[in-house]
Design a protein around this motif. Structure first.
Motif, PDB file in Angstrom:
ATOM      1  N   ASP A   1      -9.126   2.201   6.270  1.00 15.54           N
ATOM      2  CA  ASP A   1      -8.086   1.401   6.923  1.00 15.54           C
ATOM      3  C   ASP A   1      -6.914   1.092   6.003  1.00 15.54           C
ATOM      4  O   ASP A   1      -5.892   0.600   6.458  1.00 15.54           O
TER       5      ASP A   1
ATOM      6  N   PRO B   1      -3.645   1.984   8.904  1.00 17.41           N
ATOM      7  CA  PRO B   1      -4.101   0.678   9.389  1.00 17.41           C
ATOM      8  C   PRO B   1      -4.818   0.786  10.725  1.00 17.41           C
ATOM      9  O   PRO B   1      -4.463   1.599  11.588  1.00 17.41           O
ATOM     10  N   LEU B   2      -5.842  -0.058  10.874  1.00 14.01           N
ATOM     11  CA  LEU B   2      -6.557  -0.102  12.140  1.00 14.01           C
ATOM     12  C   LEU B   2      -5.696  -0.742  13.211  1.00 14.01           C
ATOM     13  O   LEU B   2      -4.915  -1.654  12.955  1.00 14.01           O
TER      14      LEU B   2
ATOM     15  N   ASN C   1     -13.703  -1.163   1.820  1.00 17.83           N
ATOM     16  CA  ASN C   1     -12.276  -0.887   1.990  1.00 17.83           C
ATOM     17  C   ASN C   1     -11.416  -2.007   1.436  1.00 17.83           C
ATOM     18  O   ASN C   1     -10.337  -1.773   0.877  1.00 17.83           O
TER      19      ASN C   1
ATOM     20  N   GLN D   1      -3.749  -5.325  12.261  1.00 24.81           N
ATOM     21  CA  GLN D   1      -3.947  -5.661  10.854  1.00 24.81           C
ATOM     22  C   GLN D   1      -2.714  -6.397  10.348  1.00 24.81           C
ATOM     23  O   GLN D   1      -1.601  -5.864  10.377  1.00 24.81           O
TER      24      GLN D   1
END
Length: 787
Positions: free
Chosen positions: A189, A193-194, A374, A403
């Motif tokens: 991530d 980015p998630l 992460n 995020q």
């Protein structure tokens, strides 16, 4: 007897007929098909450095210098000629059948090549990729063409498409022989980015993870100028011989100017310690030892995300198993352990960059399936801002997640979050004058207000629009041109001429008794006088050239190699074409385009490599009575570093410094300035600080050098906790030859030597995990310890 023979013949006849029938049933062998004619040349797809072993993952960052490679093979005969390579940006709308109408071509790169028959060879080229007006709906292509000597043969390799990297996206290069161990990095991530179920496709990546093929020479650049699009290099298990000396030098330069080097465990530590960049290591390895379980538990406990429920199981696994390898060694001066890491991770500030050295393998089994992994990589290894997963509820849809960068209140990433590479001439936000007295800084980032970032090219791109280069352009347009002789030269010349024409001429012929010849000598005296006046004025009878240069030389603490950025103004009274020849490989140059002039273009310009000591920019056309600006950059070795030892300044370079100032800014913002003046080469000077608010420099310095000194020495552009020297060199560096040579030259080089950088930020783990929300949705109890 005859009867017996007839009977045997009749009995064998069916067999013979049968055999003949068999022969008839078997189709005769096909005749060899006609082979396709062998092509004279063949090629493989082009590579862009750093190149991933999976060609589909390769990308190019527009607006940055890059190294590319083209593989060619001559199938019929030995061939010799030139390889011409060009990059192009094409708008997606023009990729249909209607033809291309919106294409931006970069300058053409050229290098000589030799192709022995039947041998496949890979050739490196260097080029600057075009900068599109926007990233959306654009494609980037590389195309190459081989032209044989004498122009008798030509071979076009076609256009190779590449992924276009966005402004915030940078290369994350992993040097490894075991790429499968880093599969989790590709989908982490912190790479991309998630986002929620409905937002994931719009997530913009921070990094492009590449793992070069290690079977041949590593496909990474050999100069720092081509590494501006790389943010992180992770050295895993390659041997010390894996990189060329030029690649080692490029990495050494790159780290000093902000590169991030991760040395992964025992194999990497041992390998790097045996190379020319061994001086970068925070910890000099002496032996391998067993990983201390208590130290590992301390690190996991301190760097877990607060809501992580997998840490307990990881701790039990660590204590139940032994035999994991760690590195033992000696910390070098300036190195330190990362806080709360159980002394298992050490780091060192090298110039503007950072080298982080875990004593263990970061892909180890004891770290797998740790929910905070992460977060650990993002904060400890990469020193990026901490993140927080936030949930936004839509009454008509399922929950969505984003995020958030918790300390900056934004979900959008930024180039300043992802790369720490900086060049003052390209990126620095210089003080902007207001009402001629006060100075202020243009705000660009919450994280780094001293650096400008382009939404298209990010940070570190080649640009003619930066604050520093724009100021150099402004000054040069005022300073460049032909120097008009002053009135004293006219008066002196007229006096000498009349003195020679009348009394001396008369007396000479009077003494030799040939006074009638005095009149015959007058034309010769007039012509000789005209030639002398032309030379005294440094003019070539109706044809004159001038060369005016302003440069910024940036140096990092305790490092003798520096980044030199030049803006050179060429003036010609008659039209001419110029070549810029560099003596070192670490150089690049481009003509500057003035939008106000229809004559300025890159047409006819070529960037040549592999012809001599360094590259050549050729074909710079300068019209009659015109000024043409050229932007040049290179890495140069000054033979020593500029350092500060308490209240003493040491000039270890081969250059004499003038009008030198040393500025220090405390972590709380207090400023002190020491006016040093002249510092000879290879000498030292005492520093006497006072609490001044700004430097006091004469406006009478040549070529308005005071304007650049004041900008670079402005306190408002200095981060707290930093120290720098600003001075000038009263000449140009000698690593560039411009042909044809100018009759009049003037140059000033402004030196910016960083003596100390601001301290590294303190990393912090992420606020929470995406799995926290998943547990809530599935009916599991909340993992928030505060509840």
């Amino acid at each position: 007897m005859l009867r017996v023979r007839l009977i045997l013949l009749l009995l064998c006849l069916p067999l013979v007929v049968g055999c003949e029938g068999c022969r008839q049933d078997v189709a005769p062998p096909e005749q060899d098909k006609e082979e396709e004619p062998l092509q004279e040349f063949s090629s493989k797809p082009a590579l862009s450095y750093p190149a991933d072993s999976n060609l589909g993952g390769n990308g190019i960052k527009p607006g940055h210098w890059m190294t590319a490679a083209q593989t060619l093979k001559s199938n019929k005969a030995d061939a010799r000629g030139e390889l011409l390579t060009q990059s192009s940006v094409v708008k997606s709308d023009d990729l249909g059948g209607g033809g291309i109408t919106n294409q931006q071509d970069g300058i053409q790169s050229l290098r000589p090549i030799v192709l022995p028959k039947g041998q496949q060879r890979r050739f490196d080229v260097r080029l600057l990729t075009p900068k599109p007006s926007s990233i959306e709906q654009r494609k980037l292509y590389l195309s190459s063409r081989f032209v044989s000597a004498g122009r008798s043969t030509s071979f076009d390799t076609g256009r190779q498409p590449f992924n276009v990297m966005i402004g915030q996206e940078y290369f994350f290069v992993i040097l490894t022989n075991r790429p499968e161990r880093f599969a989790a990095f590709q989908v982490a991530d912190w790479v991309k980015p998630l986002r929620g179920q409905y937002e994931f496709q719009t997530a913009k990546p921070n990094y492009r993870v590449v793992m070069p093929n290690t079977e041949n020479v590593l496909a990474i650049p050999e100069t720092m100028l081509d590494l501006s699009s790389t943010a992180v290099v992770l050295w895993d298990n390659l041997g010390p011989e894996s990189l060329t000396p030029q690649q080692m030098t490029a990495l050494s330069d790159w780290v000093r100017f902000g590169g991030h080097l991760i040395v992964n465990g025992a194999d990497a530590s041992d390998a790097i310690s045996k190379t020319q960049i061994g001086d970068l290591l925070p910890l000099i390895p002496t032996s391998n030892i067993e990983l201390d379980p208590d130290a590992a538990v301390e690190m996991l406990t301190n760097w877990q995300v607060k809501t992580d429920r997998t840490t307990k199981a990881k701790i039990e696994s660590i204590r139940s198993q032994t035999g994991r390898i760690a590195v033992d060694g000696k910390l070098v001066d300036g190195a330190e352990a990362v806080p709360n890491s159980g002394n298992l991770i050490v780091q060192r500030r090298i110039g503007l960059g950072r080298v982080v050295q875990p004593r263990f393998d970061v892909t180890g089994d004891w770290l797998q399936d740790w929910d905070s992994y992460n977060s650990f990589v993002n904060s400890v290894l990469l020193m990026r801002p901490r993140r927080e997963m936030i949930e936004s509820r839509d009454p008509d849809a399922e929950s969505m997640f984003s995020q958030l960068y918790a300390d900056y209140g934004t979900t959008a990433s930024d180039a300043a979050f992802n790369t720490h590479f900086r060049l003052t001439a390209r990126d620095a936000v210089l003080a902007v004058s207001k009402d001629g007295k006060s100075l202020a800084v243009k705000q660009t980032h919450a994280m780094d207000p001293y650096t400008f970032s382009s939404p298209v090219t990010g940070i570190g791109a080649w640009t003619d629009d930066s604050d520093a280069v724009s100021l150099c352009q402004e000054i040069l347009r005022e300073e460049s041109g032909i120097e008009i002789p002053d009135s004293s030269l006219v008066v002196r010349s007229l006096g000498y001429y009349l003195l020679l024409l009348v009394p001396i001429n008369y007396l000479f012929f009077r003494l030799i008794g040939k006074l009638e010849y005095a009149w015959l000598a007058v034309p010769f005296i007039a012509i000789g006088g005209a030639i002398w006046v032309a030379r005294a004025a440094r003019l070539d009878i109706g044809f004159a050239r001038s060369q005016t240069e302003l440069a910024i030389l940036e140096l990092q603490p305790e490092y003798q190699r520096g980044h030199l950025s030049r803006v050179i103004a060429i003036y010609n009274s008659l039209s001419s074409t110029y070549d810029f020849d560099f003596k070192t490989y670490d150089a690049a140059a481009m003509p500057m385009i003035d939008s106000r002039s229809s004559d300025d273009s890159i047409e006819g310009c070529t960037f040549k490599t592999s012809f001599g000591e360094g590259p050549t920019l050729s074909g710079i056309s300068v019209g009659s009575n015109r000024i043409r600006l050229v932007h040049c950059e290179q890495m140069i070795d000054l033979g020593g570093a500029i350092t500060r030892n308490q209240n003493e300044l040491l000039n270890g370079t081969k250059q004499e410094l003038y009008d030198a100032f040393v500025l220090t800014k405390s972590p709380t913002g207090e400023l002190q300035i020491a006016s040093v003046g002249m510092v000879p080469a290879q000498s030292s000077a005492a520093l006497k600080f006072d609490s001044s608010s700004e430097v006091s420099v004469s406006d009478e310095l040549p070529m308005q050098a005071a304007r650049l000194i004041k900008r670079l020495a402005s306190p408002v552009i200095m981060p707290p906790g930093s120290s720098r020297l600003v001075a000038r060199i009263d000449n140009t560096m000698s690593d560039l030859t411009i042909t044809p040579a100018a009759n009049q030259t003037a140059a000033q080089t402004i030196v910016l030597a960083h003596l100390e950088h601001a301290p590294l930020p303190i990393p912090q783990p992420d606020v929470n995990l995406l799995s926290d929300f998943r547990r809530v949705q599935t009916g599991q109890p909340s993992t928030n310890d505060d509840e």
